[in-house]
Design an enzyme around this catalytic site. Structure first.
Site: not given
Ligand code: 0X9
Ligand code: ZN
Length: 561
Positions: A268, A186-187, A403
């Site tokens: 997730r 969201a942010r 990103e």
């Molecule tokens: O944590 C996440 O879902 C992603 N970063 S965020 O700051 N936009 O939330 C990155 C996910 C990428 N995958 C891994 N880092 N394993």
């Molecule tokens: Zn993210």
């Protein structure tokens, strides 16, 4: 007396409900930036992130490895104790933002504050309604180019709206396409803003850029500009730093009190090593079973209406490229992110070369540098991610998580990217995505066109899932095939990074050679008149003099179309 007490209770309840309805203030919250220099610092930061912490903290960039920047915000009441604690442990830090509320206010341009604008603006952070109204306006103006598809409803009954751009009439459901979503978190406001910028580029470019028109006629884009509409609106109206969706609260008893927390981290919640399951040798990593944690993975894989809607749509219309826009840290992330040193078989032969080509095009626009690699190698391990699922389960050839700006250097404001950067970010990101689109067109549109050449074109339908465009018939999700995950020591080539992390230097040997797919990038020698030449060759028009003249290279029998 009893009445007075009853009244007091009612008043207290009303006050409490008012307090929860009030917008969260981040007055004097600090953003602390730490570069963990050793294992002890890393272990300490991990304990703050993963375990119960005495402080009110929000990790914008969680700890992962020595040298990997950690960004966290701390409430004003806890700031001095945390800082004392860091100093006592000899941990170096900077206070990147002294007053988060002030930073939130300066994210919007001065003009936006002085005269709150009405309606949608491409250079602004817009509300969900404004975004949807703009999509509807575009559709009214170009009904044959644009289709709006309602792919599902959220917990709070908001519509998830996909805009389809291109496709023409002679398209069927197996035609190659490109998927892009934004705003799963969201942010990360720059992500929906960038998606909308790209919508405009595609729509306007269709009329002015013949190459783009040829591409869109055969490779449509499906764009979901706000994948988490409830969270996005909550972040705009109640709590700027909200990340998850708005799944209703689940309560559980904790020691002597009851804790109720809302929301699931949609990135997730996909069925790719969800919660670290399916792989008993891998500890559950990068996601949490705590409903209050920002990375809560939900009660089951695909437990959320938002992830279900995306899964069902993608299974019905599997794209050739999947792109998910996030912020921040300027990284172009390739699967797999659930575990370090885990790569799909075509990582080095296809995914990474295209990512490098795309980020070079991006850098050429404003000089913005991106790191390229897997999320697990460059950042932290995280299971249940959508781009991993797209590649690993759905077998989408090109799957990426981007990103966006800013980088987490000394002065970046993290998620609070000023509105004045929306257009530059849009321009550079579009340049990169165009590279991916061109590749999809040259690799996948031609076999499709060849197949169709002798057949009568089928009219375009979007009936598979009964989306609002045509019928309401619902089909079951396609069964997913077995997955190939190559877990090697390293990828075949050294990732292009400027990171300071201390992972072992990749060797050039890999287990990949035996499993490499034939998918390699198209040869440059066929590029003499762009995609038109390739199309003309596909349609056997090389015997025409004009085509021979314009497409000398492409028409050369040696040229691989
Ligand atoms: O944590 C996440 O879902 C992603 N970063 S965020 O700051 N936009 O939330 C990155 C996910 C990428 N995958 C891994 N880092 N394993
Ligand atoms: Zn993210």
């Amino acid at each position: 007396m009893r009445l007075a007490l009853g009244l007091l209770a009612v008043l207290a309840a009303a006050a409490a409900s008012q307090a929860t309805d009030k917008q969260h203030s981040y007055r004097n919250f600090k953003l602390i930036r730490i570069n963990p220099e050793n294992d002890a610092t890393l272990a300490y930061l991990k304990s703050l992130y993963e375990e119960e912490s005495p402080y009110t903290l929000d990790f914008w960039q969680p700890p992962s490895h020595v040298g990997g920047v950690v960004d966290l915000t701390v409430a004003p009441s806890d700031a001095s104790s945390l800082i004392r604690d860091l100093s006592a442990r000899g941990i170096h830090y900077i206070v990147a933002i002294h007053d988060l509320q002030k930073a939130i206010e300066s994210e919007r341009s001065v003009a936006s504050w002085a005269h709150p604008p009405k309606g949608f603006g491409y250079e602004r952070y817009n509300s969900l309604d404004e975004i949807y109204n703009e999509l509807k306006r575009l559709k009214r103006e170009r009904p044959s180019l644009i289709t709006l598809i309602d792919i599902g409803q959220t917990h709070e009954n908001r519509t998830m709206l996909v805009v389809k751009i291109g496709g023409g009439q002679n398209l069927d459901e197996d035609a190659p396409s490109i998927w892009m979503d934004a705003g799963i978190h969201a942010r990360e406001w720059i992500a929906p803003a960038t998606a909308m910028f790209i919508v405009r580029e595609l729509v306007e470019g269709y009329e002015t850029d013949p190459k783009l028109q040829a591409m869109l006629d055969h490779v449509p884009f499906y764009i979901l500009p706000v994948m988490n509409p409830d969270g996005y609106e909550h972040s705009r109206t109640m709590d700027r730093m909200w990340r998850k969706n708005r799944r209703p609260a689940e309560c559980h008893n904790k020691e002597w009190h009851t804790v109720c927390c809302r929301g699931v981290d949609l990135n997730r919640n996909f069925d790719w090593y969800w919660a670290g399951n399916d792989a008993p040798h891998i500890s559950a990593s990068g996601s949490s079973s705590d409903t209050c944690h920002d990375t809560y993975h939900g009660p089951a894989a695909f437990s959320e209406p938002e992830s279900i809607a995306v899964r069902d749509f993608l299974e019905a219309y599997p794209p050739k490229a999947f792109i998910s826009l996030h912020s921040y840290s300027q990284m172009w992330l390739i699967p797999f992110g659930h575990r370090r040193r885990s790569y799909p078989p075509d990582y080095s032969s296809a995914l990474r070369p295209l990512a490098i080509k795309a980020t070079k095009a991006l850098e050429a626009v404003h000089g913005t540098k991106y790191q390229v690699g897997t999320g697990a190698d460059l950042m932290y391990e995280a299971s249940g991610g959508s781009h991993d699922w797209a590649k690993g389960a759905l077998k989408v050839p090109f799957s990426y998580l981007i990103e966006l700006r800013p980088r987490n250097t000394l002065f970046g404001n993290g998620f609070l990217l000023p509105e004045r950067e929306i257009i530059p970010v849009g321009n550079e990101t579009w340049a990169a995505i165009r590279v991916v689109a061109d590749e999809v067109f040259s690799q996948f549109a031609q076999p499709f066109l060849r197949g169709k050449a002798g057949k009568k074109p089928e009219p375009l339908t979007l009936h598979k899932l009964g989306h609002r465009v045509t019928s309401t018939e619902q089909t079951t999700a396609a069964s997913r095939s077995e997955t190939t995950v190559v877990e090697t020591e390293e990828p075949a080539t050294v990732p292009t990074t400027t990171t300071t992390r201390t992972t072992p230097t990749p060797k050039t040997t890999t287990t990949e050679a035996a499993t490499v797919e034939p998918a390699t990038l198209s040869t440059v020698s066929c590029e003499d008149y762009g995609s038109y030449c390739r199309l003309w060759k596909v349609f056997n028009l090389c015997d025409r003099r004009a085509v021979q003249k314009l497409c000398a290279l492409t028409c050369n029998p040696q040229c691989r179309v």
